[in-house]
Design a protein around this motif. Structure first.
Motif, mmCIF file in Angstrom:
data_model
loop_
_atom_site.group_PDB
_atom_site.id
_atom_site.type_symbol
_atom_site.label_atom_id
_atom_site.label_comp_id
_atom_site.label_asym_id
_atom_site.label_seq_id
_atom_site.Cartn_x
_atom_site.Cartn_y
_atom_site.Cartn_z
ATOM 1 N N GLU A 128 0.954 -1.347 -0.157
ATOM 2 C CA GLU A 128 0.005 0.131 -0.075
ATOM 3 C C GLU A 128 0.969 1.458 -0.012
ATOM 4 O OE1 GLU A 128 -3.085 2.315 2.894
ATOM 5 O OE2 GLU A 128 -3.137 -0.087 2.861
ATOM 6 N N LYS A 129 0.769 2.146 -1.013
ATOM 7 C CA LYS A 129 1.669 3.405 -1.087
ATOM 8 C C LYS A 129 0.678 4.464 -1.296
ATOM 9 C CE LYS A 129 5.373 1.026 -3.164
ATOM 10 N NZ LYS A 129 6.229 1.076 -4.300
ATOM 11 N N GLY A 187 -1.960 5.057 0.179
ATOM 12 C CA GLY A 187 -3.645 4.747 0.188
ATOM 13 C C GLY A 187 -3.970 3.815 -1.018
ATOM 14 N N VAL A 188 -2.957 3.510 -1.851
ATOM 15 C CA VAL A 188 -3.459 2.659 -2.962
ATOM 16 C C VAL A 188 -2.602 1.389 -2.866
ATOM 17 C CG1 VAL A 188 -3.387 2.466 -5.446
ATOM 18 C CG2 VAL A 188 -3.911 4.607 -4.298
ATOM 19 N N SER A 189 -3.454 0.239 -2.947
ATOM 20 C CA SER A 189 -2.740 -1.142 -3.166
ATOM 21 C C SER A 189 -2.393 -1.602 -4.406
ATOM 22 C CB SER A 189 -3.951 -2.136 -2.634
ATOM 23 O OG SER A 189 -3.963 -1.763 -1.160
ATOM 24 N N ALA A 190 -1.331 -1.949 -4.623
ATOM 25 C CA ALA A 190 -0.542 -2.431 -5.991
ATOM 26 C C ALA A 190 0.307 -3.578 -5.714
ATOM 27 C CB ALA A 190 0.055 -0.992 -6.523
ATOM 28 N N PRO A 191 0.066 -4.513 -6.643
ATOM 29 C CA PRO A 191 0.841 -5.603 -6.726
ATOM 30 C C PRO A 191 2.476 -5.178 -6.913
ATOM 31 C CG PRO A 191 -0.273 -5.492 -8.734
ATOM 32 C CD PRO A 191 -0.695 -4.394 -7.740
ATOM 33 N N GLU A 192 3.314 -5.958 -6.155
ATOM 34 C CA GLU A 192 4.673 -5.619 -6.110
ATOM 35 C C GLU A 192 5.389 -6.421 -6.882
ATOM 36 O OE1 GLU A 192 8.168 -3.984 -3.264
ATOM 37 O OE2 GLU A 192 6.652 -5.384 -2.126
ATOM 38 N N LYS A 193 5.324 -7.953 -6.513
ATOM 39 C CA LYS A 193 6.076 -9.000 -7.253
ATOM 40 C C LYS A 193 5.248 -10.274 -6.950
ATOM 41 C CE LYS A 193 8.934 -8.999 -3.079
ATOM 42 N NZ LYS A 193 10.245 -8.815 -2.502
ATOM 43 N N LEU A 194 5.687 -11.362 -7.861
ATOM 44 C CA LEU A 194 5.177 -12.721 -7.660
ATOM 45 C C LEU A 194 6.210 -13.535 -7.131
ATOM 46 C CD1 LEU A 194 3.400 -13.701 -10.883
ATOM 47 C CD2 LEU A 194 2.294 -13.460 -8.799
ATOM 48 N N ILE A 195 6.126 -14.378 -6.243
ATOM 49 C CA ILE A 195 6.820 -15.205 -5.451
ATOM 50 C C ILE A 195 6.437 -16.797 -5.736
ATOM 51 C CG2 ILE A 195 7.912 -15.652 -3.396
ATOM 52 C CD1 ILE A 195 7.237 -13.188 -2.224
ATOM 53 N N LYS A 221 -0.744 -11.590 -0.903
ATOM 54 C CA LYS A 221 -0.004 -11.477 0.507
ATOM 55 C C LYS A 221 0.111 -9.939 0.541
ATOM 56 C CE LYS A 221 4.366 -12.699 2.613
ATOM 57 N NZ LYS A 221 5.698 -13.279 2.404
ATOM 58 N N TYR A 222 -0.178 -9.446 1.704
ATOM 59 C CA TYR A 222 -0.350 -8.112 2.003
ATOM 60 C C TYR A 222 0.984 -7.511 2.910
ATOM 61 C CZ TYR A 222 -4.940 -7.765 0.143
ATOM 62 O OH TYR A 222 -5.999 -7.841 -0.831
ATOM 63 N N SER A 223 1.878 -6.794 2.476
ATOM 64 C CA SER A 223 3.036 -6.283 3.004
ATOM 65 C C SER A 223 3.095 -4.946 3.226
ATOM 66 C CB SER A 223 4.138 -6.968 2.436
ATOM 67 O OG SER A 223 4.241 -6.177 1.158
#
Length: 194
Positions: free
Chosen positions: A141-142, A144-152, A190-192
């Motif tokens: 979350e950056k 206030g907006v959630s965005a995908p960062e990476k696939l693991i 997975k939220y971080s």
């Protein structure tokens, strides 16, 4: 006939062009060349590693610096001139090897699985869909907006492979989900925190 002053002007031109193009050429030429030689037609996702761009940029800058030093240092004897030319020739051979390694540094996903060719490897690493036990999509979350960062991708041997999210990977996500569903898997969120 080319005079020495004309030759030196051409050398300066090549040095300037090489230095300036080092910031632009990797971005413009690396992906199309890799796509031409390595991308299979049935791939969902194809992308060079970011390090390939950086190393290609550094190699081009180092070539420009080598040519600049060659331009500035005038050997006094024939032996020194031979040594200087040998050093310049050797630096071009080393730069050529690094350029080849950068072109050979890519990753793609297709119906068979994940394929990666790391920088100092001449052989492609292959991970089958069967070897994958879990896939997580980290979401940050950056502002206030959630965005995908990476696939693991978690593998059977306990190791993981991380792919940073890009537009290309995002558009391939539905195909990755389709392949995973064949093996009873799905992408888990997975939220971080940032």
């Amino acid at each position: 006939m080319m005079t020495i002053s004309n030759s030196r002007q051409y050398q300066i031109g090549v040095i300037i062009i090489l230095f300036l193009s080092s910031f632009i050429a990797p971005v413009i030429f690396l992906y199309p060349v890799q796509e031409l030689f390595f991308r299979p037609k049935e791939s969902y996702f194809f992308d060079p590693f970011f390090t390939a761009y950086i190393i290609l940029m550094v190699v081009m800058i180092m070539l420009a610096v080598t040519l600049l030093v060659n331009f500035l240092v005038e050997p006094k004897t024939k032996k020194r001139m031979i040594i200087q030319r040998g050093l310049v020739g050797t630096s071009f051979i080393i730069a050529g090897a690094f350029i080849f390694l950068c072109i050979n540094n890519y990753q793609f996903i297709d119906t068979k699985g994940l394929h990666m060719n790391h920088l100092f490897s001449l052989q492609e690493d292959y991970i089958s869909w069967e070897d994958i036990v879990k896939v997580e999509q980290t979401i940050v979350e950056k502002n206030g907006v959630s965005a995908p960062e990476k696939l693991i991708f978690s593998l059977q041997d306990g190791s993981t492979i991380e792919l940073s999210f890009s537009g290309k990977l995002s558009s391939a996500k539905q195909f990755i989900n389709k392949e995973l569903s064949t093996y009873g898997l799905r992408i888990e969120n997975k939220y971080s925190e940032t």
